[in-house]
Design a protein around this motif. Structure first.
Motif, mmCIF file in Angstrom:
data_model
loop_
_atom_site.group_PDB
_atom_site.id
_atom_site.type_symbol
_atom_site.label_atom_id
_atom_site.label_comp_id
_atom_site.label_asym_id
_atom_site.label_seq_id
_atom_site.Cartn_x
_atom_site.Cartn_y
_atom_site.Cartn_z
ATOM 1 N N ALA A 1 -16.097 -2.668 20.853
ATOM 2 C CA ALA A 1 -15.275 -1.484 21.112
ATOM 3 C C ALA A 1 -16.121 -0.364 21.713
ATOM 4 O O ALA A 1 -15.656 0.372 22.595
ATOM 5 C CB ALA A 1 -14.615 -1.017 19.815
ATOM 6 N N ALA A 2 -17.358 -0.226 21.260
ATOM 7 C CA ALA A 2 -18.253 0.782 21.834
ATOM 8 C C ALA A 2 -18.530 0.489 23.306
ATOM 9 O O ALA A 2 -18.621 1.396 24.132
ATOM 10 C CB ALA A 2 -19.553 0.829 21.041
ATOM 11 N N ILE A 3 -18.653 -0.796 23.636
ATOM 12 C CA ILE A 3 -18.848 -1.182 25.032
ATOM 13 C C ILE A 3 -17.621 -0.813 25.870
ATOM 14 O O ILE A 3 -17.741 -0.280 26.987
ATOM 15 C CB ILE A 3 -19.152 -2.691 25.130
ATOM 16 N N LEU A 4 -16.425 -1.084 25.337
ATOM 17 C CA LEU A 4 -15.199 -0.736 26.061
ATOM 18 C C LEU A 4 -15.099 0.767 26.293
ATOM 19 O O LEU A 4 -14.738 1.213 27.395
ATOM 20 C CB LEU A 4 -13.980 -1.215 25.280
ATOM 21 N N LEU A 5 -15.414 1.560 25.260
ATOM 22 C CA LEU A 5 -15.333 3.007 25.403
ATOM 23 C C LEU A 5 -16.362 3.513 26.405
ATOM 24 O O LEU A 5 -16.065 4.389 27.236
ATOM 25 C CB LEU A 5 -15.536 3.673 24.044
ATOM 26 N N THR A 6 -17.570 2.981 26.365
ATOM 27 C CA THR A 6 -18.610 3.376 27.310
ATOM 28 C C THR A 6 -18.216 3.041 28.733
ATOM 29 O O THR A 6 -18.414 3.839 29.662
ATOM 30 C CB THR A 6 -19.936 2.681 26.954
ATOM 31 N N ASP A 7 -17.638 1.860 28.918
ATOM 32 C CA ASP A 7 -17.181 1.454 30.243
ATOM 33 C C ASP A 7 -16.081 2.385 30.750
ATOM 34 O O ASP A 7 -16.068 2.771 31.918
ATOM 35 C CB ASP A 7 -16.684 0.010 30.189
ATOM 36 N N ARG A 8 -15.169 2.760 29.852
ATOM 37 C CA ARG A 8 -14.068 3.638 30.260
ATOM 38 C C ARG A 8 -14.578 5.032 30.624
ATOM 39 O O ARG A 8 -14.160 5.615 31.633
ATOM 40 C CB ARG A 8 -13.029 3.755 29.149
ATOM 41 N N LEU A 9 -15.503 5.578 29.814
ATOM 42 C CA LEU A 9 -15.976 6.944 30.044
ATOM 43 C C LEU A 9 -17.084 7.013 31.088
ATOM 44 O O LEU A 9 -17.336 8.074 31.659
ATOM 45 C CB LEU A 9 -16.468 7.547 28.732
ATOM 46 N N GLY A 10 -17.780 5.886 31.316
ATOM 47 C CA GLY A 10 -18.828 5.843 32.329
ATOM 48 C C GLY A 10 -20.055 6.659 31.997
ATOM 49 O O GLY A 10 -20.722 7.184 32.892
ATOM 50 N N ARG A 11 -20.390 6.768 30.705
ATOM 51 C CA ARG A 11 -21.549 7.567 30.323
ATOM 52 C C ARG A 11 -22.143 7.036 29.030
ATOM 53 O O ARG A 11 -21.496 6.304 28.271
ATOM 54 C CB ARG A 11 -21.160 9.030 30.149
ATOM 55 N N ALA A 12 -23.401 7.407 28.777
ATOM 56 C CA ALA A 12 -24.081 7.009 27.546
ATOM 57 C C ALA A 12 -23.457 7.735 26.358
ATOM 58 O O ALA A 12 -23.060 8.897 26.462
ATOM 59 C CB ALA A 12 -25.566 7.323 27.646
ATOM 60 N N ALA B 1 -18.718 -10.817 20.585
ATOM 61 C CA ALA B 1 -18.566 -9.653 19.702
ATOM 62 C C ALA B 1 -19.905 -8.927 19.664
ATOM 63 O O ALA B 1 -20.966 -9.554 19.708
ATOM 64 C CB ALA B 1 -18.121 -10.073 18.300
ATOM 65 N N GLY B 2 -19.845 -7.602 19.577
ATOM 66 C CA GLY B 2 -21.064 -6.812 19.709
ATOM 67 C C GLY B 2 -21.991 -6.841 18.516
ATOM 68 O O GLY B 2 -23.181 -7.151 18.644
ATOM 69 N N HIS B 3 -21.482 -6.516 17.330
ATOM 70 C CA HIS B 3 -22.403 -6.408 16.187
ATOM 71 C C HIS B 3 -22.998 -7.767 15.814
ATOM 72 O O HIS B 3 -24.181 -7.841 15.457
ATOM 73 C CB HIS B 3 -21.718 -5.664 15.028
ATOM 74 N N PRO B 4 -22.282 -8.906 15.965
ATOM 75 C CA PRO B 4 -22.935 -10.195 15.736
ATOM 76 C C PRO B 4 -24.063 -10.486 16.720
ATOM 77 O O PRO B 4 -25.088 -11.066 16.346
ATOM 78 C CB PRO B 4 -21.793 -11.207 15.887
ATOM 79 N N TRP C 1 -31.118 -4.259 21.065
ATOM 80 C CA TRP C 1 -30.169 -3.955 22.141
ATOM 81 C C TRP C 1 -29.626 -5.248 22.752
ATOM 82 O O TRP C 1 -30.344 -6.240 22.850
ATOM 83 C CB TRP C 1 -30.847 -3.164 23.260
ATOM 84 N N ILE C 2 -28.363 -5.192 23.168
ATOM 85 C CA ILE C 2 -27.799 -6.269 23.981
ATOM 86 C C ILE C 2 -27.160 -5.666 25.217
ATOM 87 O O ILE C 2 -26.826 -4.482 25.246
ATOM 88 C CB ILE C 2 -26.757 -7.108 23.217
ATOM 89 N N GLU C 3 -26.993 -6.498 26.238
ATOM 90 C CA GLU C 3 -26.327 -6.078 27.467
ATOM 91 C C GLU C 3 -25.190 -7.058 27.736
ATOM 92 O O GLU C 3 -25.399 -8.269 27.791
ATOM 93 C CB GLU C 3 -27.319 -6.077 28.626
ATOM 94 N N ALA C 4 -23.974 -6.531 27.862
ATOM 95 C CA ALA C 4 -22.800 -7.372 28.031
ATOM 96 C C ALA C 4 -21.812 -6.687 28.967
ATOM 97 O O ALA C 4 -22.042 -5.562 29.424
ATOM 98 C CB ALA C 4 -22.155 -7.651 26.674
ATOM 99 N N ARG C 5 -20.680 -7.338 29.216
ATOM 100 C CA ARG C 5 -19.675 -6.817 30.123
ATOM 101 C C ARG C 5 -18.420 -6.449 29.331
ATOM 102 O O ARG C 5 -18.040 -7.135 28.370
ATOM 103 C CB ARG C 5 -19.330 -7.833 31.203
ATOM 104 N N ALA C 6 -17.772 -5.366 29.751
ATOM 105 C CA ALA C 6 -16.596 -4.896 29.028
ATOM 106 C C ALA C 6 -15.486 -5.943 29.003
ATOM 107 O O ALA C 6 -14.762 -6.058 28.010
ATOM 108 C CB ALA C 6 -16.087 -3.598 29.652
ATOM 109 N N GLU C 7 -15.358 -6.727 30.070
ATOM 110 C CA GLU C 7 -14.272 -7.717 30.112
ATOM 111 C C GLU C 7 -14.474 -8.849 29.117
ATOM 112 O O GLU C 7 -13.543 -9.620 28.846
ATOM 113 C CB GLU C 7 -14.101 -8.289 31.518
ATOM 114 N N TRP C 8 -15.669 -8.967 28.557
ATOM 115 C CA TRP C 8 -15.901 -9.979 27.520
ATOM 116 C C TRP C 8 -15.340 -9.556 26.174
ATOM 117 O O TRP C 8 -15.126 -10.392 25.297
ATOM 118 C CB TRP C 8 -17.395 -10.242 27.346
ATOM 119 N N ALA C 9 -15.144 -8.275 25.977
ATOM 120 C CA ALA C 9 -14.700 -7.768 24.674
ATOM 121 C C ALA C 9 -13.249 -8.163 24.420
ATOM 122 O O ALA C 9 -12.412 -8.119 25.323
ATOM 123 C CB ALA C 9 -14.844 -6.259 24.627
ATOM 124 N N PRO C 10 -12.921 -8.550 23.189
ATOM 125 C CA PRO C 10 -11.521 -8.802 22.843
ATOM 126 C C PRO C 10 -10.694 -7.535 23.041
ATOM 127 O O PRO C 10 -11.223 -6.416 23.009
ATOM 128 C CB PRO C 10 -11.579 -9.203 21.362
#
Length: 226
Positions: A172-183, A71-74, A104-113
């Protein structure tokens, strides 16, 4: 039971808002998953983190009703609290760094629930949404300024566990960023701020400000607001 830390993660530009997080630094005092789940439900945060190895950054994350592999915020909040270069989660190793006031953290979108990313035409439509009935996990979003990458978002977990709306959700922010491909510069909930950026190799970075810890003893007075 040891004390626990209360953090606010993804605070707004003036240090307000942010999503509360509970962190039990001495996770070894409560090794059983059922006991951890019970305590997470008792504390009532959107997520509670148990630190199993503070030097290596090994953590275990729970909502009031279930255990999460990532989870991102944790992760953002715990990385700030422990000041470690990485966190070890069941989903994988999460890179971490501090940059001034931001964690900051760095993670992968597929890790997100799983989340349903639901786009609306305007930020005003997102603001006007009512909490939907329990069911799917919905991340409602709209462009505030598409050219600048500014997004308005709200999150509705839909779990029926007392968290009707999540103030700030890094996964969720990671998923959206991955989908849109931008900061992205995301304003979520009442005024929390999340910054994201896609990275090479399918990684996504998400960061924000974490506010200082308040400490409360279980069984004592009610937990304080940060």
């Amino acid at each position: 039971m040891s004390d626990y830390d209360v953090l606010r993660v993804f605070c707004g530009p003036k240090g307000g808002y942010g999503n509360e997080l509970g962190v039990i630094r001495e996770g070894s005092v409560l090794p059983d998953r059922a006991d951890r789940q019970e305590l997470a439900a008792e504390l009532g945060f959107s997520e509670t983190v148990f630190v199993d190895d503070p030097e290596r950054g090994v953590i275990d994350i729970y909502t009031p009703t279930l255990r999460l592999p990532f989870a991102g915020h944790p992760c953002v909040g715990t990385a700030w609290l422990l000041d470690v270069p990485e966190l070890v989660t069941p989903a994988g190793v999460v890179g971490a760094r501090l940059d001034g006031e931001f964690s900051w953290i760095e993670a992968r979108a597929e890790w997100a629930p799983p989340r349903t990313l639901r786009q609306y035409a305007t930020a005003a439509e997102v603001d006007a949404l009512r909490v939907p009935p329990p069911g799917e996990w919905i991340y409602a979003w709209a462009w505030e300024d598409e050219a600048a990458g500014r997004v308005r978002a709200r999150a509705f977990p839909g779990r029926g566990d007392g968290i009707d709306e999540d103030e700030a959700t890094g996964a969720a922010a990671i998923l959206l960023t991955d989908r849109l491909g931008r900061a992205l510069n995301i304003t979520q909930g009442a005024g929390s701020q999340l910054l994201t950026a896609p990275q090479p190799g399918g990684w996504v970075e998400v960061g924000g400000e974490a506010a200082g810890a308040a400490v409360t003893r279980r069984g004592g007075t009610p937990r304080p607001g940060p």
